[in-house]
Design an enzyme around this catalytic site. Structure first.
Site, PDB file in Angstrom:
ATOM      1  N   ASP A  62     -24.071  11.934   1.925  1.00 44.21           N
ATOM      2  CA  ASP A  62     -25.335  12.282   1.279  1.00 44.21           C
ATOM      3  C   ASP A  62     -25.908  13.557   1.880  1.00 44.21           C
ATOM      4  O   ASP A  62     -26.286  13.584   3.043  1.00 44.21           O
ATOM      5  CB  ASP A  62     -26.308  11.111   1.460  1.00 44.21           C
ATOM      6  CG  ASP A  62     -27.624  11.294   0.733  1.00 44.21           C
ATOM      7  OD1 ASP A  62     -27.938  12.418   0.286  1.00 44.21           O
ATOM      8  OD2 ASP A  62     -28.353  10.294   0.621  1.00 44.21           O
ATOM      9  N   ILE A  63     -25.992  14.600   1.089  1.00 43.19           N
ATOM     10  CA  ILE A  63     -26.486  15.898   1.555  1.00 43.19           C
ATOM     11  C   ILE A  63     -27.931  15.809   2.052  1.00 43.19           C
ATOM     12  O   ILE A  63     -28.344  16.584   2.909  1.00 43.19           O
ATOM     13  CB  ILE A  63     -26.339  16.968   0.453  1.00 43.19           C
ATOM     14  CG1 ILE A  63     -26.456  18.385   1.043  1.00 43.19           C
ATOM     15  CG2 ILE A  63     -27.317  16.724  -0.688  1.00 43.19           C
ATOM     16  CD1 ILE A  63     -26.035  19.476   0.072  1.00 43.19           C
ATOM     17  N   GLY A  77     -28.242  14.164 -10.623  1.00 43.93           N
ATOM     18  CA  GLY A  77     -27.240  14.418  -9.599  1.00 43.93           C
ATOM     19  C   GLY A  77     -27.834  14.826  -8.270  1.00 43.93           C
ATOM     20  O   GLY A  77     -28.855  14.295  -7.830  1.00 43.93           O
ATOM     21  N   ASP A 130     -29.371  17.522  -7.467  1.00 46.40           N
ATOM     22  CA  ASP A 130     -30.695  18.113  -7.643  1.00 46.40           C
ATOM     23  C   ASP A 130     -31.771  17.031  -7.592  1.00 46.40           C
ATOM     24  O   ASP A 130     -32.753  17.134  -6.846  1.00 46.40           O
ATOM     25  CB  ASP A 130     -30.734  18.860  -8.981  1.00 46.40           C
ATOM     26  CG  ASP A 130     -31.991  19.678  -9.209  1.00 46.40           C
ATOM     27  OD1 ASP A 130     -32.737  19.944  -8.251  1.00 46.40           O
ATOM     28  OD2 ASP A 130     -32.221  20.065 -10.368  1.00 46.40           O
ATOM     29  N   SER A 183     -21.824  22.896  -9.516  1.00 45.47           N
ATOM     30  CA  SER A 183     -21.351  22.829 -10.911  1.00 45.47           C
ATOM     31  C   SER A 183     -20.327  21.728 -11.177  1.00 45.47           C
ATOM     32  O   SER A 183     -19.795  21.645 -12.281  1.00 45.47           O
ATOM     33  CB  SER A 183     -20.780  24.174 -11.389  1.00 45.47           C
ATOM     34  OG  SER A 183     -21.824  25.078 -11.644  1.00 45.47           O
ATOM     35  N   GLY A 215     -20.726  18.376 -11.131  1.00 45.36           N
ATOM     36  CA  GLY A 215     -21.227  17.136 -11.715  1.00 45.36           C
ATOM     37  C   GLY A 215     -21.347  17.289 -13.216  1.00 45.36           C
ATOM     38  O   GLY A 215     -20.378  17.568 -13.917  1.00 45.36           O
ATOM     39  N   TYR A 234     -22.348  19.627 -14.937  1.00 50.41           N
ATOM     40  CA  TYR A 234     -21.958  20.942 -15.461  1.00 50.41           C
ATOM     41  C   TYR A 234     -20.451  21.050 -15.702  1.00 50.41           C
ATOM     42  O   TYR A 234     -19.984  22.034 -16.265  1.00 50.41           O
ATOM     43  CB  TYR A 234     -22.442  22.061 -14.548  1.00 50.41           C
ATOM     44  CG  TYR A 234     -23.929  22.391 -14.702  1.00 50.41           C
ATOM     45  CD1 TYR A 234     -24.810  21.561 -15.392  1.00 50.41           C
ATOM     46  CD2 TYR A 234     -24.447  23.537 -14.152  1.00 50.41           C
ATOM     47  CE1 TYR A 234     -26.150  21.871 -15.529  1.00 50.41           C
ATOM     48  CE2 TYR A 234     -25.795  23.854 -14.279  1.00 50.41           C
ATOM     49  CZ  TYR A 234     -26.640  23.013 -14.974  1.00 50.41           C
ATOM     50  OH  TYR A 234     -27.976  23.332 -15.113  1.00 50.41           O
TER      51      TYR A 234
END
Length: 174
Positions: free
Chosen positions: A10-11, A32, A34, A121, A123, A125
């Site tokens: 987890d970021i 996601g 974001d 990009s 996920g 995207y």
């Protein structure tokens, strides 16, 4: 010694100078990574994003990056970058490389050394993972970005394996 590390995790748990957000052009949260970053950072991040000037609703054009305070995250900053929507945006490889370069340059301009970076990009995207890994690792290894300690936070084991294979291949070419 590697200056690029890979973590499956987890970021939002990262303790770094800057957490990189795979944002949309409006920078007001989304799904996601974001959405996860916005939830973990709390309302201060949304308030900071709203302070970024928008032109026709766009605060950060695709391929560029913007920096804000990090809210409740264990970081000084969040660097928001917008990657391309694969199959929709023209020249996706160039735009994805631009997103990483813009992010790293903004980090250096703001005296950041340690970065937590997602698979931009990859996920919703729809960027193909192998191609995205080649671009992400390739840009990250460019001489200009030598001062940075980059840790990719990857969502699952499959993505981690792809990034690890690309990193090993790139180190073998070096």
């Amino acid at each position: 010694m590697r200056r690029i590390a890979l973590i499956q995790g987890d970021i939002t748990d990262a303790s770094v100078d800057a957490i990189v957000n795979a944002a949309n052009e409006g920078m007001l949260g989304g799904g996601g990574v974001d959405g996860a970053i916005h939830r973990a950072a709390g309302p201060a991040l949304l308030a900071a994003c709203r302070e970024v000037a928008a032109v026709n609703g766009v605060r950060c054009p695709t391929g560029e990056a913007r920096i804000t305070a990090a809210g409740a995250l264990d970081a000084r900053y969040v660097i928001h970058t917008v990657g391309p929507r694969y199959g929709i945006d023209p020249a996706p490889a160039q735009l994805l490389a631009d997103a990483y370069r813009s992010t790293y340059r903004l980090a250096l301009e703001n005296d950041c050394v340690s970065l937590a970076v997602p698979a931009i990009s990859c996920g919703v995207y729809g960027y193909p993972l192998e191609e995205a890994a080649t671009i992400a690792v390739g840009v990250s290894l460019e001489d200009e970005f030598q001062p940075l300690a980059i840790t990719f936070y990857l969502f699952n084991a499959a993505i981690h394996r792809i990034w690890e294979a690309e990193l090993q291949a790139a180190e073998g070419r070096a």
